[in-house]
Write a protein that holds these residues in place. Structure first.
Motif, PDB file in Angstrom:
ATOM      1  N   ARG A 197      10.492  12.467  -7.124  1.00 33.59           N
ATOM      2  CA  ARG A 197      10.729  11.073  -7.495  1.00 33.59           C
ATOM      3  C   ARG A 197      11.910  11.060  -8.445  1.00 33.59           C
ATOM      4  O   ARG A 197      12.009  11.911  -9.332  1.00 33.59           O
ATOM      5  CB  ARG A 197       9.473  10.510  -8.151  1.00 33.59           C
ATOM      6  N   TYR A 198      12.805  10.072  -8.288  1.00 36.17           N
ATOM      7  CA  TYR A 198      14.050  10.033  -9.054  1.00 36.17           C
ATOM      8  C   TYR A 198      14.168   8.730  -9.828  1.00 36.17           C
ATOM      9  O   TYR A 198      13.906   7.642  -9.292  1.00 36.17           O
ATOM     10  CB  TYR A 198      15.264  10.167  -8.115  1.00 36.17           C
ATOM     11  N   HIS A 199      14.606   8.827 -11.053  1.00 30.22           N
ATOM     12  CA  HIS A 199      14.871   7.665 -11.901  1.00 30.22           C
ATOM     13  C   HIS A 199      15.934   6.774 -11.252  1.00 30.22           C
ATOM     14  O   HIS A 199      16.805   7.246 -10.520  1.00 30.22           O
ATOM     15  CB  HIS A 199      15.358   8.150 -13.271  1.00 30.22           C
ATOM     16  N   TYR A 200      15.859   5.485 -11.536  1.00 31.70           N
ATOM     17  CA  TYR A 200      16.782   4.542 -10.901  1.00 31.70           C
ATOM     18  C   TYR A 200      18.250   4.794 -11.242  1.00 31.70           C
ATOM     19  O   TYR A 200      19.151   4.382 -10.508  1.00 31.70           O
ATOM     20  CB  TYR A 200      16.401   3.101 -11.243  1.00 31.70           C
ATOM     21  N   SER A 201      18.528   5.474 -12.344  1.00 35.29           N
ATOM     22  CA  SER A 201      19.920   5.708 -12.750  1.00 35.29           C
ATOM     23  C   SER A 201      20.567   6.884 -12.018  1.00 35.29           C
ATOM     24  O   SER A 201      21.740   7.165 -12.247  1.00 35.29           O
ATOM     25  CB  SER A 201      19.992   5.954 -14.260  1.00 35.29           C
ATOM     26  N   THR A 202      19.841   7.549 -11.144  1.00 36.66           N
ATOM     27  CA  THR A 202      20.396   8.710 -10.420  1.00 36.66           C
ATOM     28  C   THR A 202      21.207   8.222  -9.228  1.00 36.66           C
ATOM     29  O   THR A 202      20.786   8.318  -8.078  1.00 36.66           O
ATOM     30  CB  THR A 202      19.271   9.658  -9.966  1.00 36.66           C
ATOM     31  N   PRO A 204       0.795  -1.232   0.000  1.00 44.13           N
ATOM     32  CA  PRO A 204       0.000   0.000   0.000  1.00 44.13           C
ATOM     33  C   PRO A 204       0.828   1.283   0.000  1.00 44.13           C
ATOM     34  O   PRO A 204       0.385   2.294  -0.569  1.00 44.13           O
ATOM     35  CB  PRO A 204      -0.822  -0.116   1.286  1.00 44.13           C
ATOM     36  N   ILE A 205       2.013   1.244   0.595  1.00 42.46           N
ATOM     37  CA  ILE A 205       2.843   2.454   0.589  1.00 42.46           C
ATOM     38  C   ILE A 205       3.229   2.831  -0.834  1.00 42.46           C
ATOM     39  O   ILE A 205       3.225   4.011  -1.208  1.00 42.46           O
ATOM     40  CB  ILE A 205       4.095   2.265   1.469  1.00 42.46           C
ATOM     41  N   TYR A 206       3.519   1.828  -1.658  1.00 44.39           N
ATOM     42  CA  TYR A 206       3.900   2.136  -3.039  1.00 44.39           C
ATOM     43  C   TYR A 206       2.689   2.497  -3.896  1.00 44.39           C
ATOM     44  O   TYR A 206       2.813   3.305  -4.816  1.00 44.39           O
ATOM     45  CB  TYR A 206       4.714   0.984  -3.635  1.00 44.39           C
ATOM     46  N   THR A 207       1.546   1.918  -3.590  1.00 46.52           N
ATOM     47  CA  THR A 207       0.334   2.367  -4.271  1.00 46.52           C
ATOM     48  C   THR A 207       0.134   3.860  -4.007  1.00 46.52           C
ATOM     49  O   THR A 207      -0.139   4.644  -4.923  1.00 46.52           O
ATOM     50  CB  THR A 207      -0.890   1.584  -3.774  1.00 46.52           C
ATOM     51  N   TYR A 208       0.300   4.235  -2.760  1.00 45.30           N
ATOM     52  CA  TYR A 208       0.172   5.650  -2.377  1.00 45.30           C
ATOM     53  C   TYR A 208       1.222   6.521  -3.053  1.00 45.30           C
ATOM     54  O   TYR A 208       0.904   7.571  -3.634  1.00 45.30           O
ATOM     55  CB  TYR A 208       0.286   5.781  -0.858  1.00 45.30           C
ATOM     56  N   TYR A 221       6.052  -9.175 -12.206  1.00 50.59           N
ATOM     57  CA  TYR A 221       4.805  -8.736 -11.607  1.00 50.59           C
ATOM     58  C   TYR A 221       3.821  -8.485 -12.745  1.00 50.59           C
ATOM     59  O   TYR A 221       4.199  -8.388 -13.909  1.00 50.59           O
ATOM     60  CB  TYR A 221       5.002  -7.452 -10.782  1.00 50.59           C
ATOM     61  N   SER A 222       2.558  -8.370 -12.391  1.00 47.71           N
ATOM     62  CA  SER A 222       1.530  -7.971 -13.363  1.00 47.71           C
ATOM     63  C   SER A 222       0.332  -7.419 -12.584  1.00 47.71           C
ATOM     64  O   SER A 222       0.133  -7.771 -11.414  1.00 47.71           O
ATOM     65  CB  SER A 222       1.110  -9.164 -14.232  1.00 47.71           C
ATOM     66  N   PRO A 223      -0.467  -6.572 -13.222  1.00 42.94           N
ATOM     67  CA  PRO A 223      -0.279  -6.015 -14.564  1.00 42.94           C
ATOM     68  C   PRO A 223       0.698  -4.852 -14.543  1.00 42.94           C
ATOM     69  O   PRO A 223       1.070  -4.357 -13.477  1.00 42.94           O
ATOM     70  CB  PRO A 223      -1.683  -5.526 -14.907  1.00 42.94           C
ATOM     71  N   GLU A 224       1.115  -4.419 -15.737  1.00 41.25           N
ATOM     72  CA  GLU A 224       1.954  -3.235 -15.850  1.00 41.25           C
ATOM     73  C   GLU A 224       1.077  -1.988 -15.949  1.00 41.25           C
ATOM     74  O   GLU A 224       0.055  -1.997 -16.632  1.00 41.25           O
ATOM     75  CB  GLU A 224       2.848  -3.340 -17.090  1.00 41.25           C
ATOM     76  N   ARG A 225       1.503  -0.942 -15.248  1.00 44.43           N
ATOM     77  CA  ARG A 225       0.764   0.310 -15.256  1.00 44.43           C
ATOM     78  C   ARG A 225       1.720   1.462 -15.550  1.00 44.43           C
ATOM     79  O   ARG A 225       2.914   1.385 -15.220  1.00 44.43           O
ATOM     80  CB  ARG A 225       0.062   0.535 -13.928  1.00 44.43           C
ATOM     81  N   VAL A 226       1.200   2.523 -16.124  1.00 39.34           N
ATOM     82  CA  VAL A 226       2.026   3.668 -16.496  1.00 39.34           C
ATOM     83  C   VAL A 226       2.766   4.241 -15.294  1.00 39.34           C
ATOM     84  O   VAL A 226       3.914   4.671 -15.392  1.00 39.34           O
ATOM     85  CB  VAL A 226       1.162   4.761 -17.166  1.00 39.34           C
ATOM     86  N   SER A 227       2.146   4.227 -14.138  1.00 38.37           N
ATOM     87  CA  SER A 227       2.734   4.835 -12.943  1.00 38.37           C
ATOM     88  C   SER A 227       3.823   3.982 -12.292  1.00 38.37           C
ATOM     89  O   SER A 227       4.454   4.410 -11.327  1.00 38.37           O
ATOM     90  CB  SER A 227       1.638   5.103 -11.912  1.00 38.37           C
ATOM     91  N   PRO A 286       4.795  11.784 -11.201  1.00 39.13           N
ATOM     92  CA  PRO A 286       4.768  11.172 -12.535  1.00 39.13           C
ATOM     93  C   PRO A 286       5.836  10.091 -12.696  1.00 39.13           C
ATOM     94  O   PRO A 286       6.830  10.060 -11.966  1.00 39.13           O
ATOM     95  CB  PRO A 286       5.052  12.360 -13.459  1.00 39.13           C
ATOM     96  N   TYR A 287       5.608   9.208 -13.643  1.00 38.21           N
ATOM     97  CA  TYR A 287       6.584   8.157 -13.938  1.00 38.21           C
ATOM     98  C   TYR A 287       7.897   8.786 -14.408  1.00 38.21           C
ATOM     99  O   TYR A 287       7.930   9.912 -14.902  1.00 38.21           O
ATOM    100  CB  TYR A 287       6.048   7.189 -14.995  1.00 38.21           C
ATOM    101  N   THR A 288       8.990   8.034 -14.262  1.00 38.93           N
ATOM    102  CA  THR A 288      10.323   8.561 -14.588  1.00 38.93           C
ATOM    103  C   THR A 288      10.867   8.061 -15.914  1.00 38.93           C
ATOM    104  O   THR A 288      11.970   8.455 -16.306  1.00 38.93           O
ATOM    105  CB  THR A 288      11.324   8.192 -13.484  1.00 38.93           C
ATOM    106  N   ASP A 289      10.139   7.201 -16.599  1.00 42.49           N
ATOM    107  CA  ASP A 289      10.633   6.599 -17.833  1.00 42.49           C
ATOM    108  C   ASP A 289       9.447   6.203 -18.691  1.00 42.49           C
ATOM    109  O   ASP A 289       8.470   5.656 -18.173  1.00 42.49           O
ATOM    110  CB  ASP A 289      11.484   5.365 -17.489  1.00 42.49           C
TER     111      ASP A 289
END
Length: 223
Positions: A202-207, A153-157, A176-182, A164-167
């Motif tokens: 929010r930071y992209h994983y490559s940072t 639930p923390i990540y849903t929140y 995992y499934s399903p895939e979501r834009v967020s 916004p998404y980072t990529d």
């Protein structure tokens, strides 16, 4: 009028091929947003999670007034070494401040966090990656899913807090499934939480360089 030799034509064709390849590669890679702003109005204090060693369930309201970063961590990722060093740098830099770092082990991406217990994960970090006796200066919470039907639930929140998404692209090797834009896109994505409990960035994983987060953390601590 200029005349081209066969050699010149070959060179021009090579240049055009390189330019075309670059265009195609650029399109296939999608767009990366290294840092995105969060604008949600709901705080994180209503959520809780269990520590990795099982010793307690922590209400995030206990972190009221603190600045903290949440990572989804993985022991066998190519970014593990650099990001753990980022974590320890930031923990040391802000050791005298109301600042902490939280890690949720996660196996959703490439199954790169196969361990589940506190001892397995801590010893893997200490002796394997980064190794050399490395001790990560963060608080480990329970191993979770960060995406899909079984996400915590923390990540849903966090993903719904107007962060916004980072990529624009999804990598392969998703468990995992399903895939979501967020969705979190890979291991080591980060959420920075302000003193009022609201996600700030929010930071992209490559940072992996501390510089991506350092100024933002300092700014929030000064508020």
């Amino acid at each position: 009028m200029c005349c081209y030799t066969r050699r010149h034509w070959i060179t021009l064709r090579m240049i055009r091929s390189i330019l075309l390849l670059g265009t195609l590669v650029g399109l296939s890679m999608g767009e990366i947003y290294y840092t995105v702003n969060c604008t949600g109005s709901e705080d994180i204090y209503q959520y809780n999670a269990t520590l990795l060693d099982g010793s307690a369930t922590i209400n995030f309201g206990d972190y009221r007034g603190k600045v903290f970063v949440i990572y989804n961590v993985a022991s066998f990722c190519g970014m593990t070494n650099a990001t753990y060093h980022q974590i320890n740098y930031l923990a040391s830099k802000f050791a005298e401040d109301d600042f902490l770092i939280i890690g949720f082990p996660c196996d959703n991406f490439g199954q790169l966090e196969p361990a589940s217990s506190y001892d397995e994960i801590v010893n893997g970090v200490k002796y394997v990656r980064p190794g050399g006796g490395f001790v990560a200066n963060l608080t480990y919470f329970e191993k979770i899913d960060v995406n899909g039907d079984n996400e915590h639930p923390i990540y849903t929140y966090l993903k719904q807090a107007n962060c916004p998404y980072t990529d624009t692209e999804f990598r392969t090797g998703l468990f995992y499934s399903p895939e979501r834009v967020s969705d979190v896109r890979w291991n080591w994505e980060k959420f920075l939480i302000a003193k009022d409990g609201k996600p700030y960035k929010r930071y992209h994983y490559s940072t992996m360089d501390p510089a991506y987060l350092e100024d933002d953390i300092a700014y929030l601590l000064s508020q």
